[in-house]
Design an enzyme around this catalytic site. Structure first.
Site, PDB file in Angstrom:
ATOM      1  CG  PHE A  93      12.775   9.456  -2.871  1.00  0.00           C
ATOM      2  CD1 PHE A  93      13.972   9.454  -3.628  1.00  0.00           C
ATOM      3  CD2 PHE A  93      13.218   9.888  -1.654  1.00  0.00           C
ATOM      4  CE1 PHE A  93      15.175  10.207  -3.621  1.00  0.00           C
ATOM      5  CE2 PHE A  93      14.438  10.650  -1.203  1.00  0.00           C
ATOM      6  CZ  PHE A  93      15.381  10.887  -2.205  1.00  0.00           C
ATOM      7  CG  HIS A 107      12.647   0.173   2.045  1.00  0.00           C
ATOM      8  ND1 HIS A 107      13.616   0.531   3.111  1.00  0.00           N
ATOM      9  CD2 HIS A 107      13.441  -0.856   1.463  1.00  0.00           C
ATOM     10  CE1 HIS A 107      14.823  -0.183   3.064  1.00  0.00           C
ATOM     11  NE2 HIS A 107      14.447  -1.110   2.189  1.00  0.00           N
ATOM     12  N   PRO A 108       8.964   2.030   4.067  1.00  0.00           N
ATOM     13  CG  PRO A 108       9.142   3.095   6.145  1.00  0.00           C
ATOM     14  CD  PRO A 108       9.902   1.776   5.129  1.00  0.00           C
ATOM     15  CD  GLU A 134      17.344   2.116   8.539  1.00  0.00           C
ATOM     16  OE1 GLU A 134      18.123   1.199   8.321  1.00  0.00           O
ATOM     17  OE2 GLU A 134      16.343   2.202   7.763  1.00  0.00           O
ATOM     18  CB  ALA A 174      16.757   8.107   5.878  1.00  0.00           C
ATOM     19  CB  ILE A 196      17.307   8.411   0.391  1.00  0.00           C
ATOM     20  CG1 ILE A 196      18.513   9.126   0.502  1.00  0.00           C
ATOM     21  CG2 ILE A 196      16.414   8.761   1.185  1.00  0.00           C
ATOM     22  CD1 ILE A 196      18.733  10.612   0.294  1.00  0.00           C
TER      23      ILE A 196
END
Length: 275
Positions: free
Chosen positions: A107, A63-64, A77, A111, A109
């Site tokens: 972090f 995940h970036p 996303e 998005a 989430i």
């Protein structure tokens, strides 16, 4: 594609992109076929509950960071109407660094369907959590991303678009002229960690309204709407006793809409909780 069997061969090319946890990927492929997307997603959540902290870290490797370039799925996303806001991008980048320093991980989430302003307030909220609560929150976000991606891969749902209306909206009426007040600059702020943070801004339309002032959902807390009345009255070639009007209020329910009308004249104003 609900009700249409999903085989291991169909699942194999995409399953690791939904949740990059080797135990979970192997289990999903071993338990195929699935009787449609709903059955697939239900079993995927069961296999992903619980996830360990080590498995969360394994998943995060793909995940970036929010606001950074990733694969096409991540970029889709993270698409949002305020994605090009440089100030928001800077504040999210600062929040990302603060989060990683505190919790030791990126972090995470869901998005999709969230504006950058909404992501920022959630980032600030989660920075105040204790490590155990935040770990559980991040794991649930990983599951939500996994479910959305599986449904997207098998065309059961499109990636959500931006919200049609924010949870907090406003409407300005010029009582001296007896008509709506267009082109009033307005800013929405949230109060957290002892200071105000901008959530969004806009300008009233010809009907005096702003329906997309901030996030589609906000947590309970203290907010304010700031009206640049000096700018508005300058367009009317009029003077005003109040160059700026600030309406400070509490949001106590995440399930309700909060409308903040402003009845405005050059030398007075009133406001109330609207609907």
């Amino acid at each position: 594609m609900a009700g249409t069997p999903i085989t291991a061969d169909e699942l194999e090319p995409v399953v690791a992109d939904a949740l990059g946890v080797r135990r979970w990927v192997d289990g999903m492929l071993a338990d195929a076929p699935y009787d449609g997307v709903d059955a697939l997603v239900e079993h995927a959540r069961e296999l992903a509950t619980p996830l360990t902290e080590a498995e969360l870290d394994e998943a995060l490797a793909q995940h970036p960071r929010i606001g950074e370039q990733g694969d096409r799925m991540s970029e889709a996303e993270q698409a949002a109407p305020d994605a090009d806001d440089a100030e928001l991008a800077l504040r999210i980048a600062e929040g990302n660094r603060e989060y990683e320093a505190k919790f030791g991980r990126v972090f995470l989430i869901r998005a999709a369907g969230r504006t950058r302003a909404e992501i920022l307030i959630e980032l600030r909220r989660r920075l105040a959590l204790d490590p155990e609560t935040e770990l559980a929150t991040a794991i649930e976000q990983a599951r939500q991303i996994m479910e959305l991606r599986l449904r997207t891969f098998f065309n059961a749902v499109a990636l959500p678009e931006g919200p049609a209306r924010s949870q907090i909206t406003t409407h300005v009426l010029d009582t001296a002229r007896g008509r709506p007040a267009p082109r009033v600059p307005v800013r929405l702020d949230a109060f957290s960690e002892g200071q105000w943070h901008e959530l969004g801004r806009g300008t009233t339309d010809d009907s005096g309204r702003i329906d997309q002032l901030g996030p589609a959902e906000v947590p309970a807390g203290r907010y304010r709407v700031v009206f640049d009345t000096a700018a508005y009255f300058a367009t009317q070639d009029a003077v005003s006793f109040f160059p700026e009007i600030v309406v400070d209020f509490e949001v106590w329910s995440v399930d309700e809409h909060f409308h903040i009308p402003l009845l405005l004249s050059p030398f007075g104003y009133s406001t109330y909780r609207g609907s």
